[in-house]
Design a protein around this motif. Structure first.
Motif, PDB file in Angstrom:
ATOM      1  N   VAL A   4      64.787  15.835  42.169  1.00 27.88           N
ATOM      2  CA  VAL A   4      63.212  15.033  43.054  1.00 27.88           C
ATOM      3  C   VAL A   4      63.048  15.738  44.166  1.00 27.88           C
ATOM      4  O   VAL A   4      64.497  14.963  44.688  1.00 27.88           O
ATOM      5  N   VAL A   5      62.671  16.542  44.848  1.00 35.83           N
ATOM      6  CA  VAL A   5      62.461  16.279  46.172  1.00 35.83           C
ATOM      7  C   VAL A   5      60.859  16.347  46.648  1.00 35.83           C
ATOM      8  O   VAL A   5      60.701  15.660  46.322  1.00 35.83           O
ATOM      9  N   TYR A   6      61.395  15.699  47.797  1.00 30.35           N
ATOM     10  CA  TYR A   6      60.061  15.612  48.655  1.00 30.35           C
ATOM     11  C   TYR A   6      60.344  16.232  49.901  1.00 30.35           C
ATOM     12  O   TYR A   6      60.879  15.903  50.711  1.00 30.35           O
ATOM     13  N   SER A   7      58.720  16.730  50.590  1.00 29.21           N
ATOM     14  CA  SER A   7      59.325  17.267  51.744  1.00 29.21           C
ATOM     15  C   SER A   7      57.801  17.195  52.535  1.00 29.21           C
ATOM     16  O   SER A   7      57.913  17.941  53.818  1.00 29.21           O
ATOM     17  N   LYS A   8      57.244  16.072  52.546  1.00 25.51           N
ATOM     18  CA  LYS A   8      56.677  15.227  53.501  1.00 25.51           C
ATOM     19  C   LYS A   8      56.171  13.662  53.024  1.00 25.51           C
ATOM     20  O   LYS A   8      56.184  13.499  51.661  1.00 25.51           O
ATOM     21  N   TYR A   9      55.926  12.761  54.263  1.00 22.20           N
ATOM     22  CA  TYR A   9      55.655  11.581  53.635  1.00 22.20           C
ATOM     23  C   TYR A   9      55.095  11.320  52.681  1.00 22.20           C
ATOM     24  O   TYR A   9      53.593  12.022  53.765  1.00 22.20           O
ATOM     25  N   GLY A  10      54.593  10.171  51.798  1.00 29.72           N
ATOM     26  CA  GLY A  10      53.165   9.702  51.464  1.00 29.72           C
ATOM     27  C   GLY A  10      53.584   8.580  49.894  1.00 29.72           C
ATOM     28  O   GLY A  10      54.178   7.974  49.766  1.00 29.72           O
ATOM     29  N   ALA A  11      52.134   9.002  49.432  1.00 30.44           N
ATOM     30  CA  ALA A  11      52.296   8.288  48.084  1.00 30.44           C
ATOM     31  C   ALA A  11      53.449   8.760  47.497  1.00 30.44           C
ATOM     32  O   ALA A  11      54.157   9.383  47.820  1.00 30.44           O
ATOM     33  N   SER A  38      68.190   4.785  40.692  1.00 29.73           N
ATOM     34  CA  SER A  38      67.304   3.687  40.486  1.00 29.73           C
ATOM     35  C   SER A  38      66.361   4.281  41.364  1.00 29.73           C
ATOM     36  O   SER A  38      66.872   4.760  42.166  1.00 29.73           O
ATOM     37  N   VAL A  39      65.050   2.758  41.368  1.00 31.09           N
ATOM     38  CA  VAL A  39      64.758   3.409  42.819  1.00 31.09           C
ATOM     39  C   VAL A  39      63.981   1.972  43.587  1.00 31.09           C
ATOM     40  O   VAL A  39      64.125   0.655  42.735  1.00 31.09           O
ATOM     41  N   THR A  40      65.055   2.167  44.956  1.00 30.59           N
ATOM     42  CA  THR A  40      64.642   0.582  45.254  1.00 30.59           C
ATOM     43  C   THR A  40      64.022   0.654  46.577  1.00 30.59           C
ATOM     44  O   THR A  40      63.353   1.302  46.824  1.00 30.59           O
ATOM     45  N   SER A  41      63.560  -0.399  46.925  1.00 25.06           N
ATOM     46  CA  SER A  41      62.726  -0.999  47.915  1.00 25.06           C
ATOM     47  C   SER A  41      63.016   0.949  48.991  1.00 25.06           C
ATOM     48  O   SER A  41      61.621   0.682  50.091  1.00 25.06           O
ATOM     49  N   GLY A  42      64.648   0.318  49.128  1.00 12.50           N
ATOM     50  CA  GLY A  42      64.326   1.359  50.388  1.00 12.50           C
ATOM     51  C   GLY A  42      64.267   2.432  50.295  1.00 12.50           C
ATOM     52  O   GLY A  42      63.732   2.936  51.097  1.00 12.50           O
ATOM     53  N   ASP A  43      63.754   2.973  48.839  1.00 11.36           N
ATOM     54  CA  ASP A  43      63.650   4.626  48.202  1.00 11.36           C
ATOM     55  C   ASP A  43      61.516   4.501  48.338  1.00 11.36           C
ATOM     56  O   ASP A  43      61.643   5.876  49.800  1.00 11.36           O
ATOM     57  N   LEU A  46      61.379   4.697  52.431  1.00  6.28           N
ATOM     58  CA  LEU A  46      61.536   6.375  53.028  1.00  6.28           C
ATOM     59  C   LEU A  46      60.736   7.154  52.271  1.00  6.28           C
ATOM     60  O   LEU A  46      59.764   7.809  53.323  1.00  6.28           O
ATOM     61  N   ARG A  47      60.349   7.364  51.193  1.00  4.52           N
ATOM     62  CA  ARG A  47      59.365   8.050  50.839  1.00  4.52           C
ATOM     63  C   ARG A  47      57.631   8.149  51.907  1.00  4.52           C
ATOM     64  O   ARG A  47      57.937   9.056  51.639  1.00  4.52           O
ATOM     65  N   ALA A  48      57.159   6.646  52.218  1.00  7.57           N
ATOM     66  CA  ALA A  48      56.226   6.586  52.200  1.00  7.57           C
ATOM     67  C   ALA A  48      56.157   6.337  53.710  1.00  7.57           C
ATOM     68  O   ALA A  48      54.933   6.138  54.767  1.00  7.57           O
ATOM     69  N   SER A  49      57.361   6.368  54.346  1.00  6.34           N
ATOM     70  CA  SER A  49      57.644   6.621  56.010  1.00  6.34           C
ATOM     71  C   SER A  49      57.210   4.483  56.554  1.00  6.34           C
ATOM     72  O   SER A  49      56.698   4.580  57.441  1.00  6.34           O
ATOM     73  N   THR A 287      57.562   6.128  38.412  1.00  2.87           N
ATOM     74  CA  THR A 287      58.603   5.352  38.671  1.00  2.87           C
ATOM     75  C   THR A 287      57.754   4.272  40.106  1.00  2.87           C
ATOM     76  O   THR A 287      58.317   3.138  40.643  1.00  2.87           O
ATOM     77  N   HIS A 288      57.972   5.151  40.840  1.00  5.04           N
ATOM     78  CA  HIS A 288      57.713   4.789  42.293  1.00  5.04           C
ATOM     79  C   HIS A 288      56.052   4.502  42.202  1.00  5.04           C
ATOM     80  O   HIS A 288      56.290   3.189  43.449  1.00  5.04           O
ATOM     81  N   ARG A 289      55.802   4.673  41.383  1.00  4.23           N
ATOM     82  CA  ARG A 289      54.776   3.745  41.515  1.00  4.23           C
ATOM     83  C   ARG A 289      54.389   2.147  41.046  1.00  4.23           C
ATOM     84  O   ARG A 289      53.579   1.100  41.756  1.00  4.23           O
TER      85      ARG A 289
END
Length: 306
Positions: A4-11, A38-43, A46-49, A287-289
């Protein structure tokens, strides 16, 4: 391999499941088949900046000013070593290991990843035998943070500690660790989590929706803010003279010693990871939601291989 990758910050929708090349370990690295993360608060941060205003620019400079430098998230994990770099000496193929990915270029949202045998910011060691991979994967960050901050507060037997956010990941470990060290625990959480926090070992539980903990007549040796949502000035109202306030807002350090302590506590069943929900790599957006919703209790596990 899937990742699972992400190339921009956001939802959460910025997260995408992709096929990538399986990595090859460098001489000082191990190739790990990742069984769980896992999905932590740190994850999610970072995803949402989603950084505090004072730290927003420094954080973006570290993690990527315009787009994320680290395109695979996942701070903690558990898995099995599939291949060794030529200079690796502490591990062997087939070892079950767990740890973190702190400040590495890649994370654990992938079927495989390469991890250095030693690096200065993160840790890897043998997995606790008593725990499944999905349990071991949620142990490192929360337990090491709880141990680091309780030790910073110089915990002593028969002290009283108030743990604010006792039903979260760090809080759920802090309650169990404090209880193990003979400290009387008061947990602060919402109504729906009272029973959970009592079962973890809290002697008293304050429902923050019904009572402001700063109005409590009790006085504590330590107030431990595990969610960054209270303050030293608020905590002073219930702290004893020379009482300590510690918070996850400060920078904590990972170390081999802390992870080994956590492993020993897990192996002797003094602490047990509390898993709220379990997801798959394919359901990472969902999961992130869920973690974004603020309703997470304890830890959320992501199972990649069974």
């Amino acid at each position: 391999m899937k990742a699972v990758v992400y190339s921009k910050y956001g939802a959460p929708e910025v997260l995408q499941l992709k096929e990538l090349d399986k990595p090859v370990p460098k001489p000082n690295e191990i190739l790990v088949k990742v069984f769980a993360t896992s999905v932590t608060s740190g994850d999610v941060r970072l995803r949402a900046s989603d950084f505090p205003p004072l730290f927003w620019l420094p954080a973006r400079l570290i993690f990527g000013l315009f787009r994320p430098k680290k395109q695979i998230l996942g701070h903690e994990w558990s898995g099995v070593i599939e291949q060794l770099g030529s200079k690796v000496s502490k591990f062997k193929i087939g070892d079950e290991v767990f740890g973190t990915t702190t400040m590495l270029k890649t994370g654990a949202y992938a079927e495989y990843m390469c991890i250095p045998e030693h690096w200065s910011q993160g840790v890897v060691t043998k997995k606790p035998k008593q725990l499944s991979h999905k349990e071991a994967a949620v142990l490192p960050i929360g337990s090491m943070t709880a141990l680091f901050l309780l030790q910073k507060a110089n915990i002593q037997r028969d002290q009283k500690v108030l743990i604010y956010g006792a039903s979260g990941s760090v809080g759920s470990y802090a309650v169990q660790i404090a209880n193990y060290f003979g400290i009387r625990v008061t947990g602060v959480c919402s109504t729906r989590n009272i029973e959970m926090v009592e079962q973890l070992g809290a002697e008293t539980v304050i429902d923050y929706k019904k009572q402001d903990y700063t109005q409590s007549p009790e006085r504590y040796n330590i107030v431990f803010d595990t969610v960054g949502k209270t303050s030293k000035s608020a905590a002073k109202k219930v702290l004893k003279d020379n009482g300590k306030f510690v918070t996850t807002k400060i920078l904590t350090k990972e170390s081999k010693e802390l992870l080994l302590q956590a492993r020993q506590l897990a192996e002797t069943e003094k602490i047990k990871p509390f898993i709220d929900k379990e997801y798959s790599l394919e359901n990472m957006v969902e999961t992130h939601r869920y973690v974004d919703s603020g309703r997470k209790r304890g830890n959320v596990s992501v199972v990649i291989h069974h």
